[in-house]
Design an enzyme around this catalytic site. Structure first.
Site, PDB file in Angstrom:
ATOM      1  N   ASN A  84       0.743  -1.127   0.076  1.00 50.33           N
ATOM      2  CA  ASN A  84       0.021   0.110   0.102  1.00 50.33           C
ATOM      3  C   ASN A  84       0.949   1.475  -0.112  1.00 50.33           C
ATOM      4  O   ASN A  84       2.151   1.420   0.118  1.00 50.33           O
ATOM      5  CB  ASN A  84      -0.915  -0.124   1.306  1.00 50.33           C
ATOM      6  N   HIS A 114      23.528   2.194  12.307  1.00 52.83           N
ATOM      7  CA  HIS A 114      24.681   3.032  12.545  1.00 52.83           C
ATOM      8  C   HIS A 114      25.000   2.617  13.867  1.00 52.83           C
ATOM      9  O   HIS A 114      24.415   2.285  14.817  1.00 52.83           O
ATOM     10  CB  HIS A 114      24.499   4.454  12.512  1.00 52.83           C
ATOM     11  N   ALA A 141      -0.263  -1.353   9.008  1.00 53.26           N
ATOM     12  CA  ALA A 141      -0.093   0.137   8.611  1.00 53.26           C
ATOM     13  C   ALA A 141       1.100   0.367   9.867  1.00 53.26           C
ATOM     14  O   ALA A 141       0.670   0.077  11.181  1.00 53.26           O
ATOM     15  CB  ALA A 141      -1.401   0.916   8.461  1.00 53.26           C
ATOM     16  N   ALA A 159      -0.535  -3.267  13.279  1.00 57.35           N
ATOM     17  CA  ALA A 159      -0.359  -1.964  12.930  1.00 57.35           C
ATOM     18  C   ALA A 159       0.511  -1.085  13.994  1.00 57.35           C
ATOM     19  O   ALA A 159       0.374  -1.265  15.258  1.00 57.35           O
ATOM     20  CB  ALA A 159      -1.712  -1.078  12.791  1.00 57.35           C
ATOM     21  N   THR A 164      11.857  -5.673  16.583  1.00 57.85           N
ATOM     22  CA  THR A 164      13.370  -5.907  16.963  1.00 57.85           C
ATOM     23  C   THR A 164      13.574  -7.206  17.094  1.00 57.85           C
ATOM     24  O   THR A 164      14.915  -7.240  17.211  1.00 57.85           O
ATOM     25  CB  THR A 164      13.457  -5.234  18.207  1.00 57.85           C
ATOM     26  N   ARG A 182      -0.271 -14.288  20.044  1.00 52.22           N
ATOM     27  CA  ARG A 182      -0.758 -15.709  20.068  1.00 52.22           C
ATOM     28  C   ARG A 182      -0.621 -16.075  18.496  1.00 52.22           C
ATOM     29  O   ARG A 182       0.063 -15.615  17.598  1.00 52.22           O
ATOM     30  CB  ARG A 182      -2.334 -15.423  20.131  1.00 52.22           C
TER      31      ARG A 182
END
Length: 200
Positions: A84, A114, A141, A159, A164, A182
């Site tokens: 999108n 960095h 999103a 969304a 990480t 879940r």
């Protein structure tokens, strides 16, 4: 080994090296062209997409604007991938996306990082780690996927999540940092949204 050679090794390098920049800007020119296409120029968009991306399978579509550090040159799409508006791929090294994966608006997939050490950042050092996203995933999103992440098959990333850590197959994961909420389960075979039953 020059800076250009270190793009895909994970080593520290200088992205402002003239050799690196010259090549990168060439791909950015093509991306600019893609983003200037009109909505009815669908055939032209498809042709440009085949030039932009490292690999693009049948039936892929990216809604402009599409942002990519290397113009998508290091992006590998399987079949039927949909993105999108506002997808950003920091593709300083490779990003792999499996078949039938969907990206919601304003998703960021980053391969570049960095160093924490201020002295190295001051010299503008960078490193790149590849990202792998499995098949049949839905990246919600505004999600952000960080360098070096692997996401399994059939994963839903909620969304606004910040991914990480790696995610296994067939889970719903949400939050910042993104955690497994879940597994995709039996209820998902009966309901597609809250109490809305699947009746196809």
């Amino acid at each position: 080994m020059g800076n250009r050679d270190k793009l895909h090794t994970g080593e520290l390098y200088l992205p402002n090296d003239p050799e690196v920049l010259e090549e990168q800007l060439g791909y950015m020119e093509l991306l600019y062209e893609y983003n200037q296409t009109r909505p009815w120029e669908q055939e032209r968009r498809q042709a440009l997409l085949r030039e932009l991306l490292a690999e693009v399978g049948e039936g892929c579509w990216i809604e402009p604007p599409f942002h990519a550090n290397w113009g998508g040159h290091h992006v590998h799409f399987g079949r039927m991938v949909y993105a999108n508006y506002g997808l950003t791929m920091v593709d300083d090294t490779h990003i792999y996306v499996g078949d039938c994966t969907m990206f919601g608006p304003n998703v960021v997939v980053a391969t570049a990082g960095h160093p924490i050490l201020p002295e190295l950042r001051e010299q503008q050092y960078q490193y790149n780690m590849p990202v792998r996203i499995g098949r049949n995933c839905w990246i919600g999103a505004g999600a952000i996927i960080l360098p070096g992440i692997t996401i399994g098959d059939n994963v839903v990333v909620g969304a606004g999540s910040v991914v990480t850590r790696d995610l296994p197959d067939s889970v719903v994961a949400v939050g910042n940092p993104c955690r497994v909420l879940r597994e995709v389960g039996e209820r998902d075979r009966r309901f597609y949204f809250k109490d809305r039953r699947i009746a196809l």
